[in-house]
Design a protein around this motif. Structure first.
Motif, PDB file in Angstrom:
ATOM      1  N   ILE A  39       6.629   5.296  10.906  1.00  0.00           N
ATOM      2  CA  ILE A  39       6.940   3.866  11.063  1.00  0.00           C
ATOM      3  C   ILE A  39       8.341   3.566  10.531  1.00  0.00           C
ATOM      4  O   ILE A  39       9.123   2.840  11.163  1.00  0.00           O
ATOM      5  CB  ILE A  39       5.891   3.010  10.336  1.00  0.00           C
ATOM      6  CG1 ILE A  39       4.529   3.128  11.032  1.00  0.00           C
ATOM      7  CG2 ILE A  39       6.315   1.553  10.278  1.00  0.00           C
ATOM      8  CD1 ILE A  39       3.411   2.402  10.318  1.00  0.00           C
ATOM      9  N   GLU A  40       8.673   4.118   9.366  1.00  0.00           N
ATOM     10  CA  GLU A  40       9.983   3.871   8.765  1.00  0.00           C
ATOM     11  C   GLU A  40      11.113   4.429   9.636  1.00  0.00           C
ATOM     12  O   GLU A  40      12.190   3.833   9.728  1.00  0.00           O
ATOM     13  CB  GLU A  40      10.043   4.486   7.372  1.00  0.00           C
ATOM     14  CG  GLU A  40       9.149   3.776   6.360  1.00  0.00           C
ATOM     15  CD  GLU A  40       9.065   4.509   5.041  1.00  0.00           C
ATOM     16  OE1 GLU A  40       9.683   5.603   4.937  1.00  0.00           O
ATOM     17  OE2 GLU A  40       8.384   4.015   4.120  1.00  0.00           O
ATOM     18  N   ASN A  41      10.866   5.563  10.293  1.00  0.00           N
ATOM     19  CA  ASN A  41      11.881   6.140  11.176  1.00  0.00           C
ATOM     20  C   ASN A  41      12.033   5.334  12.463  1.00  0.00           C
ATOM     21  O   ASN A  41      13.103   5.344  13.080  1.00  0.00           O
ATOM     22  CB  ASN A  41      11.520   7.585  11.521  1.00  0.00           C
ATOM     23  CG  ASN A  41      11.616   8.506  10.318  1.00  0.00           C
ATOM     24  OD1 ASN A  41      12.371   8.243   9.387  1.00  0.00           O
ATOM     25  ND2 ASN A  41      10.846   9.577  10.329  1.00  0.00           N
ATOM     26  N   LYS A 177       0.243  -3.191   7.113  1.00  0.00           N
ATOM     27  CA  LYS A 177       1.105  -3.966   6.223  1.00  0.00           C
ATOM     28  C   LYS A 177       1.258  -3.275   4.876  1.00  0.00           C
ATOM     29  O   LYS A 177       2.357  -3.219   4.326  1.00  0.00           O
ATOM     30  CB  LYS A 177       0.538  -5.370   6.037  1.00  0.00           C
ATOM     31  CG  LYS A 177       1.484  -6.326   5.328  1.00  0.00           C
ATOM     32  CD  LYS A 177       0.962  -7.758   5.351  1.00  0.00           C
ATOM     33  CE  LYS A 177       1.946  -8.707   4.689  1.00  0.00           C
ATOM     34  NZ  LYS A 177       1.458 -10.116   4.716  1.00  0.00           N
ATOM     35  N   SER A 178       0.162  -2.775   4.343  1.00  0.00           N
ATOM     36  CA  SER A 178       0.207  -2.042   3.079  1.00  0.00           C
ATOM     37  C   SER A 178      -1.040  -1.178   2.986  1.00  0.00           C
ATOM     38  O   SER A 178      -1.894  -1.205   3.874  1.00  0.00           O
ATOM     39  CB  SER A 178       0.281  -3.009   1.885  1.00  0.00           C
ATOM     40  OG  SER A 178      -0.919  -3.755   1.783  1.00  0.00           O
ATOM     41  N   ASN A 244      -2.541   3.989  13.938  1.00  0.00           N
ATOM     42  CA  ASN A 244      -2.759   5.284  13.300  1.00  0.00           C
ATOM     43  C   ASN A 244      -2.601   5.197  11.789  1.00  0.00           C
ATOM     44  O   ASN A 244      -3.434   5.723  11.026  1.00  0.00           O
ATOM     45  CB  ASN A 244      -1.780   6.300  13.893  1.00  0.00           C
ATOM     46  CG  ASN A 244      -1.999   7.709  13.361  1.00  0.00           C
ATOM     47  OD1 ASN A 244      -1.204   8.219  12.578  1.00  0.00           O
ATOM     48  ND2 ASN A 244      -3.066   8.350  13.774  1.00  0.00           N
ATOM     49  N   ALA A 245      -1.547   4.510  11.333  1.00  0.00           N
ATOM     50  CA  ALA A 245      -1.338   4.345   9.898  1.00  0.00           C
ATOM     51  C   ALA A 245      -2.449   3.498   9.278  1.00  0.00           C
ATOM     52  O   ALA A 245      -2.929   3.790   8.173  1.00  0.00           O
ATOM     53  CB  ALA A 245       0.021   3.692   9.638  1.00  0.00           C
ATOM     54  N   SER A 246      -2.885   2.467   9.991  1.00  0.00           N
ATOM     55  CA  SER A 246      -3.967   1.606   9.487  1.00  0.00           C
ATOM     56  C   SER A 246      -5.265   2.376   9.350  1.00  0.00           C
ATOM     57  O   SER A 246      -6.026   2.172   8.392  1.00  0.00           O
ATOM     58  CB  SER A 246      -4.155   0.413  10.435  1.00  0.00           C
ATOM     59  OG  SER A 246      -2.997  -0.386  10.505  1.00  0.00           O
ATOM     60  N   GLU A 247      -5.533   3.260  10.318  1.00  0.00           N
ATOM     61  CA  GLU A 247      -6.747   4.080  10.242  1.00  0.00           C
ATOM     62  C   GLU A 247      -6.761   4.948   8.993  1.00  0.00           C
ATOM     63  O   GLU A 247      -7.756   4.996   8.257  1.00  0.00           O
ATOM     64  CB  GLU A 247      -6.856   4.966  11.487  1.00  0.00           C
ATOM     65  CG  GLU A 247      -8.005   5.959  11.436  1.00  0.00           C
ATOM     66  CD  GLU A 247      -7.882   7.091  12.443  1.00  0.00           C
ATOM     67  OE1 GLU A 247      -8.576   8.110  12.262  1.00  0.00           O
ATOM     68  OE2 GLU A 247      -7.071   6.963  13.383  1.00  0.00           O
ATOM     69  N   HIS A 248      -5.652   5.630   8.729  1.00  0.00           N
ATOM     70  CA  HIS A 248      -5.594   6.516   7.568  1.00  0.00           C
ATOM     71  C   HIS A 248      -5.655   5.719   6.266  1.00  0.00           C
ATOM     72  O   HIS A 248      -6.263   6.175   5.282  1.00  0.00           O
ATOM     73  CB  HIS A 248      -4.321   7.351   7.618  1.00  0.00           C
ATOM     74  CG  HIS A 248      -4.258   8.294   8.783  1.00  0.00           C
ATOM     75  ND1 HIS A 248      -5.351   9.044   9.195  1.00  0.00           N
ATOM     76  CD2 HIS A 248      -3.251   8.590   9.646  1.00  0.00           C
ATOM     77  CE1 HIS A 248      -5.017   9.772  10.239  1.00  0.00           C
ATOM     78  NE2 HIS A 248      -3.752   9.521  10.532  1.00  0.00           N
ATOM     79  N   ALA A 249      -5.048   4.542   6.256  1.00  0.00           N
ATOM     80  CA  ALA A 249      -5.123   3.699   5.060  1.00  0.00           C
ATOM     81  C   ALA A 249      -6.552   3.231   4.817  1.00  0.00           C
ATOM     82  O   ALA A 249      -7.046   3.245   3.685  1.00  0.00           O
ATOM     83  CB  ALA A 249      -4.197   2.493   5.214  1.00  0.00           C
ATOM     84  N   ALA A 250      -7.233   2.816   5.894  1.00  0.00           N
ATOM     85  CA  ALA A 250      -8.622   2.364   5.773  1.00  0.00           C
ATOM     86  C   ALA A 250      -9.535   3.503   5.325  1.00  0.00           C
ATOM     87  O   ALA A 250     -10.428   3.308   4.492  1.00  0.00           O
ATOM     88  CB  ALA A 250      -9.103   1.797   7.112  1.00  0.00           C
ATOM     89  N   ARG A 251      -9.299   4.709   5.851  1.00  0.00           N
ATOM     90  CA  ARG A 251     -10.133   5.851   5.460  1.00  0.00           C
ATOM     91  C   ARG A 251      -9.855   6.250   4.009  1.00  0.00           C
ATOM     92  O   ARG A 251     -10.786   6.594   3.275  1.00  0.00           O
ATOM     93  CB  ARG A 251      -9.887   7.024   6.405  1.00  0.00           C
ATOM     94  CG  ARG A 251     -10.740   8.258   6.056  1.00  0.00           C
ATOM     95  CD  ARG A 251     -10.685   9.334   7.111  1.00  0.00           C
ATOM     96  NE  ARG A 251     -11.400   8.919   8.306  1.00  0.00           N
ATOM     97  CZ  ARG A 251     -10.823   8.612   9.462  1.00  0.00           C
ATOM     98  NH1 ARG A 251      -9.507   8.663   9.568  1.00  0.00           N
ATOM     99  NH2 ARG A 251     -11.545   8.259  10.498  1.00  0.00           N
ATOM    100  N   THR A 252      -8.598   6.240   3.613  1.00  0.00           N
ATOM    101  CA  THR A 252      -8.265   6.560   2.219  1.00  0.00           C
ATOM    102  C   THR A 252      -8.969   5.605   1.264  1.00  0.00           C
ATOM    103  O   THR A 252      -9.556   6.026   0.256  1.00  0.00           O
ATOM    104  CB  THR A 252      -6.743   6.485   2.002  1.00  0.00           C
ATOM    105  OG1 THR A 252      -6.087   7.408   2.881  1.00  0.00           O
ATOM    106  CG2 THR A 252      -6.385   6.824   0.564  1.00  0.00           C
ATOM    107  N   LEU A 253      -8.916   4.315   1.588  1.00  0.00           N
ATOM    108  CA  LEU A 253      -9.549   3.317   0.731  1.00  0.00           C
ATOM    109  C   LEU A 253     -11.064   3.470   0.732  1.00  0.00           C
ATOM    110  O   LEU A 253     -11.716   3.387  -0.322  1.00  0.00           O
ATOM    111  CB  LEU A 253      -9.163   1.910   1.216  1.00  0.00           C
ATOM    112  CG  LEU A 253      -9.553   0.742   0.307  1.00  0.00           C
ATOM    113  CD1 LEU A 253      -8.906   0.883  -1.067  1.00  0.00           C
ATOM    114  CD2 LEU A 253      -9.156  -0.581   0.946  1.00  0.00           C
TER     115      LEU A 253
END
Length: 294
Positions: A39-41, A177-178, A244-253
């Motif tokens: 995302i940052e790139n 978002k975070s 994709n980023a939201s999925e990994h964040a949700a799974r981590t949490l």
């Protein structure tokens, strides 16, 4: 009260579960770091692209594009982003709920006139359970988003819109978002609303440096005609990367919460085991003392 053997077996079972959830959390966290880097790139390119478009719109240049023209809505396409696997909290459930609400709004068109493009196995399975025949999408766009796959899907949607095969295209995806906040969004992809393409902050910045006296080759119309499809392709890639980023964040949490719950349960079971063991030892001592007194 459960026997010592039963409590011990349950403790071992919860400890095994904790190892799994802890490992899944670490894997999801590593994938999240890669997704955040992607995302940052991507952001500098997206901001520059939006700024170029903002300059043209602010300069009142003519905008003629088939992707801007509105159609009478008789057939709609819905592009939905989910994950391929579960164990990520309410991530997929929220997407499916939003999909059902969107389908409800277009129900009067008839089921055959609602085309669903699922990105991710979970939403594909949900759509099939609702009786829909899903459309073909790039299989890797959910797990490993690439710009080429996103552009292929975007061009297919654009062709369908220009040919009149669909009159409206909706996007449903999570915006990252975070770590703890993922916002579920529903946006109209086609027809494109040029007033919403440019972020407000970027538009204000563009207005401060705008130059209306352009010399454009071969023409402004041709440049904008080439620019808008690029913006639309970028939008699909952005949605895929965000999801994709939201999925990994949700799974981590979710795995962190599961690991914490396992730790709490192990502590409670250990206390129960110690109390039961202490009670058993006390009873044996009482039996020995009682026997010796006889």
């Amino acid at each position: 009260m459960a026997s010592l053997k039963e409590v011990k077996t349950r403790i071992n079972s919860v400890q095994s579960t904790r190892k799994i959830t802890s490992a899944m959390k670490m894997v999801a966290s590593a994938k999240l770091h890669k997704a955040q880097a992607a995302i940052e790139n991507m952001l500098p390119y997206q901001k520059k692209l939006n700024k170029i478009l903002a300059n043209f719109l602010s300069a009142d240049l003519p905008v003629k594009s088939p992707y801007v023209n509105k159609h009478e809505v008789k057939r709609v396409a819905i592009v939905v982003f989910s994950s391929n696997t579960s164990l990520c909290g309410a991530f997929n459930a929220n997407v499916i709920k939003m999909l059902m609400q969107t389908i409800g709004e277009f129900r009067t068109l008839g089921q055959d006139n609602i085309l669903i493009f699922p990105i991710g196995k979970k939403v594909e399975e949900a759509a099939k359970r609702m009786g829909f025949s899903t459309q073909e999408t790039p299989p890797m766009l959910s797990d490993k988003p690439s710009y080429q796959d996103a552009a292929d899907l975007a061009h297919h949607l654009m062709e369908m819109y220009v040919s009149g095969e669909v009159d409206c295209v909706e996007l449903i995806y999570h915006h990252f978002k975070s770590m703890g906040v993922q916002i579920l969004l529903r946006e109209t992809y086609l027809p494109i609303d040029l007033t919403r393409v440019v972020d407000q902050d970027e538009q204000l910045e563009a207005e401060r440096v705008i130059v209306n006296d352009y010399i454009i080759e071969p023409s402004a119309e041709q440049l904008i005609a080439d620019l808008i499809p690029t913006v639309l392709s970028q939008k699909i890639f952005t949605a895929a990367t965000d999801s994709n980023a939201s999925e990994h964040a949700a799974r981590t949490l979710a795995m962190q919460v599961a690991t914490d719950n396992a730790n709490d349960l192990i502590q409670d079971l250990t206390k129960q085991y110690n109390k039961s063991r202490q009670q058993a030892i006390t009873n044996e001592l009482l039996d020995i003392v009682g026997g010796s007194m006889k």
